[in-house]
Design a protein around this motif. Structure first.
Motif, PDB file in Angstrom:
ATOM      1  N   ARG A 106       0.745  -1.261   0.006  1.00  0.00           N
ATOM      2  CA  ARG A 106      -0.073   0.160  -0.025  1.00  0.00           C
ATOM      3  C   ARG A 106       1.023   1.233  -0.179  1.00  0.00           C
ATOM      4  NH1 ARG A 106      -2.258  -3.483   3.928  1.00  0.00           N
ATOM      5  NH2 ARG A 106      -4.384  -4.282   3.331  1.00  0.00           N
ATOM      6  N   GLU A 107       0.330   2.407  -0.458  1.00  0.00           N
ATOM      7  CA  GLU A 107       0.837   3.640  -0.494  1.00  0.00           C
ATOM      8  C   GLU A 107       1.636   3.891   0.933  1.00  0.00           C
ATOM      9  OE1 GLU A 107      -1.887   3.180  -1.849  1.00  0.00           O
ATOM     10  OE2 GLU A 107      -1.861   3.612  -3.948  1.00  0.00           O
ATOM     11  N   TRP A 108       0.808   3.927   2.071  1.00  0.00           N
ATOM     12  CA  TRP A 108       1.195   4.339   3.241  1.00  0.00           C
ATOM     13  C   TRP A 108       2.132   3.252   3.778  1.00  0.00           C
ATOM     14  CZ3 TRP A 108       1.605   1.478   7.638  1.00  0.00           C
ATOM     15  CH2 TRP A 108       0.577   0.107   7.583  1.00  0.00           C
ATOM     16  N   GLU A 109       2.313   2.245   3.431  1.00  0.00           N
ATOM     17  CA  GLU A 109       3.484   1.349   3.838  1.00  0.00           C
ATOM     18  C   GLU A 109       4.773   1.792   3.071  1.00  0.00           C
ATOM     19  OE1 GLU A 109       0.785  -2.684   4.391  1.00  0.00           O
ATOM     20  OE2 GLU A 109       1.848  -2.400   2.444  1.00  0.00           O
ATOM     21  N   TYR A 110       4.760   2.230   1.856  1.00  0.00           N
ATOM     22  CA  TYR A 110       5.757   2.653   1.254  1.00  0.00           C
ATOM     23  C   TYR A 110       6.318   4.067   1.824  1.00  0.00           C
ATOM     24  CZ  TYR A 110       9.110   4.941  -2.126  1.00  0.00           C
ATOM     25  OH  TYR A 110       9.924   5.495  -2.751  1.00  0.00           O
ATOM     26  N   LEU A 111       5.324   4.937   1.906  1.00  0.00           N
ATOM     27  CA  LEU A 111       5.896   6.286   2.663  1.00  0.00           C
ATOM     28  C   LEU A 111       6.268   5.972   4.108  1.00  0.00           C
ATOM     29  CD1 LEU A 111       2.970   8.499   1.453  1.00  0.00           C
ATOM     30  CD2 LEU A 111       5.372   8.659   1.031  1.00  0.00           C
ATOM     31  N   ALA A 112       5.840   4.963   4.991  1.00  0.00           N
ATOM     32  CA  ALA A 112       6.086   4.776   6.235  1.00  0.00           C
ATOM     33  C   ALA A 112       7.813   4.281   6.351  1.00  0.00           C
ATOM     34  CB  ALA A 112       5.293   3.987   6.971  1.00  0.00           C
ATOM     35  N   GLY A 113       8.003   3.237   5.310  1.00  0.00           N
ATOM     36  CA  GLY A 113       9.165   2.611   5.054  1.00  0.00           C
ATOM     37  C   GLY A 113      10.530   3.750   4.738  1.00  0.00           C
ATOM     38  N   VAL A 114      10.037   4.796   3.664  1.00  0.00           N
ATOM     39  CA  VAL A 114      10.775   5.690   3.709  1.00  0.00           C
ATOM     40  C   VAL A 114      11.095   6.539   4.799  1.00  0.00           C
ATOM     41  CG1 VAL A 114      11.197   7.781   2.064  1.00  0.00           C
ATOM     42  CG2 VAL A 114      10.364   5.559   1.218  1.00  0.00           C
ATOM     43  N   ALA A 115      10.097   6.831   5.316  1.00  0.00           N
ATOM     44  CA  ALA A 115      10.266   7.869   6.582  1.00  0.00           C
ATOM     45  C   ALA A 115      11.058   7.112   7.779  1.00  0.00           C
ATOM     46  CB  ALA A 115       8.929   8.192   7.132  1.00  0.00           C
ATOM     47  N   LEU A 116      10.754   5.806   7.902  1.00  0.00           N
ATOM     48  CA  LEU A 116      11.689   5.033   8.645  1.00  0.00           C
ATOM     49  C   LEU A 116      13.032   5.177   8.810  1.00  0.00           C
ATOM     50  CD1 LEU A 116      11.457   3.321  11.419  1.00  0.00           C
ATOM     51  CD2 LEU A 116      11.464   1.122  10.007  1.00  0.00           C
ATOM     52  N   PHE A 117      13.427   5.041   7.496  1.00  0.00           N
ATOM     53  CA  PHE A 117      14.916   5.001   7.191  1.00  0.00           C
ATOM     54  C   PHE A 117      15.265   6.485   7.084  1.00  0.00           C
ATOM     55  CE2 PHE A 117      18.267   5.986   3.876  1.00  0.00           C
ATOM     56  CZ  PHE A 117      19.131   5.313   4.499  1.00  0.00           C
ATOM     57  N   GLY A 118      14.299   7.466   6.860  1.00  0.00           N
ATOM     58  CA  GLY A 118      14.648   9.058   6.969  1.00  0.00           C
ATOM     59  C   GLY A 118      14.801   9.497   8.398  1.00  0.00           C
ATOM     60  N   LEU A 119      14.250   8.468   9.408  1.00  0.00           N
ATOM     61  CA  LEU A 119      14.821   9.024  10.947  1.00  0.00           C
ATOM     62  C   LEU A 119      16.225   8.566  11.167  1.00  0.00           C
ATOM     63  CD1 LEU A 119      11.399   7.590  12.600  1.00  0.00           C
ATOM     64  CD2 LEU A 119      12.136   9.833  12.503  1.00  0.00           C
ATOM     65  N   VAL A 120      16.886   7.514  10.621  1.00  0.00           N
ATOM     66  CA  VAL A 120      18.011   7.217  10.760  1.00  0.00           C
ATOM     67  C   VAL A 120      19.086   8.203  10.225  1.00  0.00           C
ATOM     68  CG1 VAL A 120      19.831   5.439  10.316  1.00  0.00           C
ATOM     69  CG2 VAL A 120      17.260   4.723  10.570  1.00  0.00           C
ATOM     70  N   LYS A 121      18.662   8.875   9.136  1.00  0.00           N
ATOM     71  CA  LYS A 121      19.404   9.788   8.369  1.00  0.00           C
ATOM     72  C   LYS A 121      19.218  10.965   9.277  1.00  0.00           C
ATOM     73  CE  LYS A 121      19.077  10.302   3.906  1.00  0.00           C
ATOM     74  NZ  LYS A 121      18.535  10.324   2.450  1.00  0.00           N
TER      75      LYS A 121
END
Length: 270
Positions: A106-121
């Motif tokens: 789902r779209e929200w799953e993709y955005l959540a995954g990108v945002a999760l990696f973004g938290l590391v950055k």
């Protein structure tokens, strides 16, 4: 005899200039390089100069505090927004958008995954900024206290909201809108009074600055860093503005997704 080659060269020069003018007309986002970036520079550095000059006869500590708090907190917004926006742009640059759309994700799953990696950055980026501010300028970001937590959460949400606007724009107008990933963010910087109070802005744009939730979040951070009591009024205004911005960004992204599917814009990325 020499007028012939010279005239031909002139025609070629004007033909190249006309071709690039046509490209500019067909790609309005390129106006950022011509008009918007210079305007941002003038407002940003002009306002910093006005604020510094107004404190020239007093203490330099307040100017330093504004700058250092602004730099550290700004990177929360910057890293949160860039991580999500460029994460999606990577899919358009590599032309893997279609691959994503045919998966059960789902779209929200993709955005959540990108945002999760973004938290590391974000942790890495803000950590570097905070360490340099502490080691080079003796500014300890923890001096803001526990009030730093709600401020950071608000700025994180604002960064994600701006990123969703950018993703929506890319879905609608293609990867050529990638300049907006940086353009919208850095237009927000001078208007938010990141390094100075809103009163240092030109009078005509002060109402815009006061309407932005980032303005109140940065002001709350500066007040706490200066040892003032918790500025609940500023935090409330920042929270209310952030909620409106998040709802608007989600609504816009959903709208652009529907248009993206209905009009078959996926062909832009094949």
């Amino acid at each position: 005899m020499n007028s012939g080659p010279a005239a031909e060269s002139a025609r070629r020069v004007f033909a190249i200039a006309a071709r690039h003018a046509y490209v500019l007309r067909r790609s309005p986002h390129r106006v950022f390089d011509v008009v918007v970036w210079p305007a941002v520079d003038v407002v940003l550095f002009g306002s910093i100069g006005i604020f510094a000059a107004s404190r020239a006869t007093g203490t330099a500590r307040q100017v330093t505090l504004y700058l250092l708090v602004g730099v550290v907190l700004w990177h929360v917004v910057y890293q949160a927004q860039i991580a999500v926006a460029t994460g999606f742009l990577e899919e358009t640059w590599s032309r893997t958008v279609l691959n994503l759309m045919v998966t059960p994700m789902r779209e929200w799953e993709y955005l959540a995954g990108v945002a999760l990696f973004g938290l590391v950055k974000l942790v890495a980026g803000v950590g570097v900024v905070a360490l340099i501010a502490w080691g080079a300028y003796a500014f300890d970001v923890t001096s803001i206290g526990v009030g730093l937590i709600p401020i950071a959460v608000l700025l994180l949400a604002i960064g994600w909201a701006i990123a969703m606007f950018v993703v929506g724009l890319v879905l609608r107008f293609g990867s050529g809108a990638e300049v907006l990933a940086w353009g919208i963010l850095f237009m927000t910087m001078p208007l938010s009074g990141v390094f100075y109070p809103v009163s240092a802005l030109p009078a005509a744009i002060r109402p815009i600055g006061r309407a932005l939730p980032t303005t109140h979040a940065f002001e709350a951070g500066r007040l706490l860093a200066a040892g003032r009591p918790t500025p609940w009024g500023e935090l409330w205004l920042a929270g209310a503005g952030t909620a409106v911005l998040v709802v608007a960004s989600l609504g816009y992204l959903g709208w652009m997704l529907r248009i993206f599917r209905a009009r078959g814009y996926i062909t832009r990325y094949l």
